[in-house]
Design a protein around this motif. Sequence first.
Motif, PDB file in Angstrom:
ATOM      1  N   ASP A 175      17.443   2.804 -20.885  1.00  0.00           N
ATOM      2  CA  ASP A 175      15.968   2.744 -20.803  1.00  0.00           C
ATOM      3  C   ASP A 175      15.357   4.075 -21.211  1.00  0.00           C
ATOM      4  OD1 ASP A 175      15.922   0.208 -19.546  1.00  0.00           O
ATOM      5  OD2 ASP A 175      16.072   1.105 -17.539  1.00  0.00           O
ATOM      6  N   ILE A 176      15.971   5.125 -20.680  1.00  0.00           N
ATOM      7  CA  ILE A 176      15.408   6.465 -20.835  1.00  0.00           C
ATOM      8  C   ILE A 176      15.675   7.008 -22.244  1.00  0.00           C
ATOM      9  CG2 ILE A 176      15.650   8.863 -20.024  1.00  0.00           C
ATOM     10  CD1 ILE A 176      16.360   7.643 -17.225  1.00  0.00           C
ATOM     11  N   LEU A 177      16.943   6.884 -22.683  1.00  0.00           N
ATOM     12  CA  LEU A 177      17.334   7.526 -23.936  1.00  0.00           C
ATOM     13  C   LEU A 177      16.768   6.801 -25.151  1.00  0.00           C
ATOM     14  CD1 LEU A 177      21.026   8.475 -23.035  1.00  0.00           C
ATOM     15  CD2 LEU A 177      18.961   9.882 -22.873  1.00  0.00           C
ATOM     16  N   VAL A 178      16.577   5.493 -25.029  1.00  0.00           N
ATOM     17  CA  VAL A 178      16.115   4.728 -26.196  1.00  0.00           C
ATOM     18  C   VAL A 178      14.701   5.138 -26.629  1.00  0.00           C
ATOM     19  CG1 VAL A 178      14.987   2.699 -25.153  1.00  0.00           C
ATOM     20  CG2 VAL A 178      16.392   2.419 -27.220  1.00  0.00           C
ATOM     21  N   MET A 179      13.973   5.802 -25.726  1.00  0.00           N
ATOM     22  CA  MET A 179      12.619   6.254 -26.072  1.00  0.00           C
ATOM     23  C   MET A 179      12.581   7.767 -26.327  1.00  0.00           C
ATOM     24  SD  MET A 179      10.869   3.547 -26.192  1.00  0.00           S
ATOM     25  CE  MET A 179      11.033   1.836 -25.632  1.00  0.00           C
ATOM     26  N   GLU A 180      13.738   8.400 -26.407  1.00  0.00           N
ATOM     27  CA  GLU A 180      13.815   9.856 -26.565  1.00  0.00           C
ATOM     28  C   GLU A 180      12.939  10.556 -25.526  1.00  0.00           C
ATOM     29  OE1 GLU A 180      13.048  10.550 -30.814  1.00  0.00           O
ATOM     30  OE2 GLU A 180      15.226  10.565 -31.133  1.00  0.00           O
ATOM     31  N   THR A 181      13.161  10.181 -24.283  1.00  0.00           N
ATOM     32  CA  THR A 181      12.361  10.673 -23.167  1.00  0.00           C
ATOM     33  C   THR A 181      12.720  12.115 -22.810  1.00  0.00           C
ATOM     34  OG1 THR A 181      12.333   8.440 -22.280  1.00  0.00           O
ATOM     35  CG2 THR A 181      11.815  10.226 -20.735  1.00  0.00           C
ATOM     36  N   ASP A 182      11.695  12.909 -22.518  1.00  0.00           N
ATOM     37  CA  ASP A 182      11.935  14.272 -22.025  1.00  0.00           C
ATOM     38  C   ASP A 182      11.887  14.327 -20.509  1.00  0.00           C
ATOM     39  OD1 ASP A 182      11.925  15.750 -24.638  1.00  0.00           O
ATOM     40  OD2 ASP A 182       9.940  14.812 -24.754  1.00  0.00           O
ATOM     41  N   TYR A 183      10.879  13.685 -19.914  1.00  0.00           N
ATOM     42  CA  TYR A 183      10.688  13.783 -18.461  1.00  0.00           C
ATOM     43  C   TYR A 183      10.563  12.403 -17.828  1.00  0.00           C
ATOM     44  CZ  TYR A 183       9.721  18.638 -19.540  1.00  0.00           C
ATOM     45  OH  TYR A 183       9.826  19.931 -19.992  1.00  0.00           O
ATOM     46  N   VAL A 184      11.179  12.279 -16.657  1.00  0.00           N
ATOM     47  CA  VAL A 184      11.165  11.001 -15.942  1.00  0.00           C
ATOM     48  C   VAL A 184      10.643  11.217 -14.517  1.00  0.00           C
ATOM     49  CG1 VAL A 184      12.538   8.990 -15.260  1.00  0.00           C
ATOM     50  CG2 VAL A 184      13.210  10.323 -17.270  1.00  0.00           C
ATOM     51  N   PRO A 185       9.363  10.899 -14.271  1.00  0.00           N
ATOM     52  CA  PRO A 185       8.838  11.041 -12.917  1.00  0.00           C
ATOM     53  C   PRO A 185       9.368   9.910 -12.027  1.00  0.00           C
ATOM     54  CG  PRO A 185       7.070  10.571 -14.525  1.00  0.00           C
ATOM     55  CD  PRO A 185       8.366  10.387 -15.219  1.00  0.00           C
ATOM     56  N   VAL A 186      10.095  10.272 -10.980  1.00  0.00           N
ATOM     57  CA  VAL A 186      10.684   9.276 -10.067  1.00  0.00           C
ATOM     58  C   VAL A 186      10.781   9.851  -8.661  1.00  0.00           C
ATOM     59  CG1 VAL A 186      12.147   7.783 -11.525  1.00  0.00           C
ATOM     60  CG2 VAL A 186      12.928  10.081 -10.943  1.00  0.00           C
ATOM     61  N   ILE A 243       0.821  -1.216   0.000  1.00  0.00           N
ATOM     62  CA  ILE A 243       0.000   0.000   0.000  1.00  0.00           C
ATOM     63  C   ILE A 243       0.857   1.270   0.000  1.00  0.00           C
ATOM     64  CG2 ILE A 243      -2.050  -1.109   1.038  1.00  0.00           C
ATOM     65  CD1 ILE A 243      -1.338   0.240   3.690  1.00  0.00           C
ATOM     66  N   GLY A 244       2.128   1.167   0.416  1.00  0.00           N
ATOM     67  CA  GLY A 244       3.039   2.318   0.318  1.00  0.00           C
ATOM     68  C   GLY A 244       3.328   2.630  -1.143  1.00  0.00           C
ATOM     69  N   ASN A 245       3.605   1.608  -1.935  1.00  0.00           N
ATOM     70  CA  ASN A 245       3.819   1.800  -3.377  1.00  0.00           C
ATOM     71  C   ASN A 245       2.567   2.405  -4.018  1.00  0.00           C
ATOM     72  OD1 ASN A 245       5.300  -1.493  -3.476  1.00  0.00           O
ATOM     73  ND2 ASN A 245       6.383   0.463  -3.256  1.00  0.00           N
ATOM     74  N   TYR A 246       1.419   1.909  -3.584  1.00  0.00           N
ATOM     75  CA  TYR A 246       0.151   2.364  -4.167  1.00  0.00           C
ATOM     76  C   TYR A 246      -0.074   3.855  -3.926  1.00  0.00           C
ATOM     77  CZ  TYR A 246      -4.930   2.952  -4.566  1.00  0.00           C
ATOM     78  OH  TYR A 246      -6.185   3.425  -4.865  1.00  0.00           O
ATOM     79  N   VAL A 247       0.052   4.280  -2.670  1.00  0.00           N
ATOM     80  CA  VAL A 247      -0.207   5.687  -2.340  1.00  0.00           C
ATOM     81  C   VAL A 247       0.938   6.582  -2.833  1.00  0.00           C
ATOM     82  CG1 VAL A 247      -0.502   7.345  -0.455  1.00  0.00           C
ATOM     83  CG2 VAL A 247      -1.639   5.114  -0.351  1.00  0.00           C
ATOM     84  N   GLY A 248       2.198   6.112  -2.676  1.00  0.00           N
ATOM     85  CA  GLY A 248       3.341   6.969  -2.967  1.00  0.00           C
ATOM     86  C   GLY A 248       3.754   6.989  -4.424  1.00  0.00           C
ATOM     87  N   ALA A 249       3.439   5.938  -5.173  1.00  0.00           N
ATOM     88  CA  ALA A 249       3.924   5.878  -6.553  1.00  0.00           C
ATOM     89  C   ALA A 249       2.826   5.615  -7.586  1.00  0.00           C
ATOM     90  CB  ALA A 249       5.004   4.797  -6.665  1.00  0.00           C
ATOM     91  N   ILE A 250       2.019   4.591  -7.351  1.00  0.00           N
ATOM     92  CA  ILE A 250       1.079   4.169  -8.405  1.00  0.00           C
ATOM     93  C   ILE A 250      -0.016   5.223  -8.640  1.00  0.00           C
ATOM     94  CG2 ILE A 250      -0.555   2.382  -9.126  1.00  0.00           C
ATOM     95  CD1 ILE A 250       1.112   0.357  -7.514  1.00  0.00           C
ATOM     96  N   LYS A 251      -0.646   5.658  -7.537  1.00  0.00           N
ATOM     97  CA  LYS A 251      -1.736   6.634  -7.696  1.00  0.00           C
ATOM     98  C   LYS A 251      -1.270   7.921  -8.378  1.00  0.00           C
ATOM     99  CE  LYS A 251      -4.664   7.347  -4.066  1.00  0.00           C
ATOM    100  NZ  LYS A 251      -5.775   7.179  -3.121  1.00  0.00           N
ATOM    101  N   PRO A 252      -0.172   8.555  -7.884  1.00  0.00           N
ATOM    102  CA  PRO A 252       0.269   9.786  -8.574  1.00  0.00           C
ATOM    103  C   PRO A 252       0.700   9.542 -10.020  1.00  0.00           C
ATOM    104  CG  PRO A 252       1.688   9.284  -6.660  1.00  0.00           C
ATOM    105  CD  PRO A 252       0.564   8.323  -6.633  1.00  0.00           C
ATOM    106  N   ALA A 253       1.325   8.403 -10.286  1.00  0.00           N
ATOM    107  CA  ALA A 253       1.776   8.131 -11.660  1.00  0.00           C
ATOM    108  C   ALA A 253       0.586   7.952 -12.596  1.00  0.00           C
ATOM    109  CB  ALA A 253       2.666   6.894 -11.691  1.00  0.00           C
ATOM    110  N   LEU A 254      -0.475   7.320 -12.106  1.00  0.00           N
ATOM    111  CA  LEU A 254      -1.642   7.124 -12.957  1.00  0.00           C
ATOM    112  C   LEU A 254      -2.364   8.447 -13.200  1.00  0.00           C
ATOM    113  CD1 LEU A 254      -3.065   3.717 -11.686  1.00  0.00           C
ATOM    114  CD2 LEU A 254      -1.726   4.189 -13.742  1.00  0.00           C
ATOM    115  N   ALA A 255      -2.377   9.300 -12.183  1.00  0.00           N
ATOM    116  CA  ALA A 255      -3.001  10.614 -12.358  1.00  0.00           C
ATOM    117  C   ALA A 255      -2.228  11.409 -13.406  1.00  0.00           C
ATOM    118  CB  ALA A 255      -3.034  11.365 -11.031  1.00  0.00           C
TER     119      ALA A 255
END
Length: 336
Positions: A144-155, A19-31
């Motif tokens: 991982d990041i560069l191969v997709m020409e990523t601009d932003y990485v939420p972490v 539930i820590g992953n859910y509140v701290g990472a999954i919910k904000p990432a899905l939003a």
Amino acid sequence: MAATKTFLTGIQTSGEPHIGNYVGAIKPALAAAESSDTLYFLADYHSLNTVKDPDRLRHNIRSVAATWLACGLDPDRTVIYRQSSVPEVFELSVILSSVTGKGLMNRAHAYKAARDRNAEAGSADLDAGVNMGLFNYPLLMAADILVMETDYVPVGRDQAQHLEYAADIAGSFNHLYGASYSFPIPQGVYNEGDAAVLPGTDGRKMSKSYDNTIPLFLPENRLRKLVRRIPTDSTPVEEPKNPDSSVVFQLLTHFEEPARLAETRKRLEAGGMGWGELKDQLFEAINTEVAPMRVRYERLMEPDSELDGILAAGAVRARERSRRVLAKVRRAVGID
Ligand code: ADP
Ligand code: TRP
């Protein structure tokens, strides 16, 4: 470079989400995924460094993917794929290794921490127990990041150094080969301030490493039992209690409706509410939120569910992108 900005993040497949992953990472990432061009991938090769049991790893990969889908990730909008399904990641990692200084890797936090632990333990070999997967971790992550020409990485903030490395490595590549091809320089996006940190059942930060988690999709009866077993002090029911010193109450703040939460706080402070009743309330609050997702999760975890098809379709979309990027990179370096 594409006009719409690309967001990408990697999810470790090192255990069942809690539930820590859910509140701290999954919910904000899905939003966040609702409003941008987003790729979320399962970092299964990264997890190989820590998970050495193949059945466990297989299970974790499906479990993590099923969790994100059950929590509402829409695979039509967000590309979800396994890192291992995109071989261009590994090819790029080799190419990037030729523009990455070893000194940079020597200074990486995780590697340095491993050496410090060996020094503390009095080991003569400071690299004892360090495999090349740990050492190369930041390089693979940059790929991982560069191969997709990523601009932003939420972490999380703990990943800031990795993001600086990815930007650094991209810079080195661009400096050498920029006349032919340049990577966009990726930027970390850190959710500051209100980033929730949930305590585990023993009061420390909830973490798989501490074995103090409440797994997100525990069957209902096991969830009730686990919540019931969270240690509390022996203050009698009628005595006033400090809600903020209670793990149970802290967890409740993330699942209970604000009005009911305020009322619970008052009752604890006034005396007359026992820990047992508070635990029952916590169980109900978590269960009410997760029950519908648990049904979807359990369906996705069945061996013949649509899960594998969704990941395969995600991999096809991810590779359309990574192939295009890698063709440009290979041309730029002279291997085409
Ligand atoms: P763990 O510590 O259980 O191994 P990870 O390090 O895999 O968890 O974290 C995955 C994501 O979940 C990260 O974005 C991290 O910030 C978030 N996360 C992990 N534990 C917590 C927690 N106790 N509270 C809030 N968020 C958390
Ligand atoms: N290192 C990240 C973590 O531990 C996971 C990860 C791997 C990642 N590759 C990535 C995150 C690329 C963002 C982008 O959480």
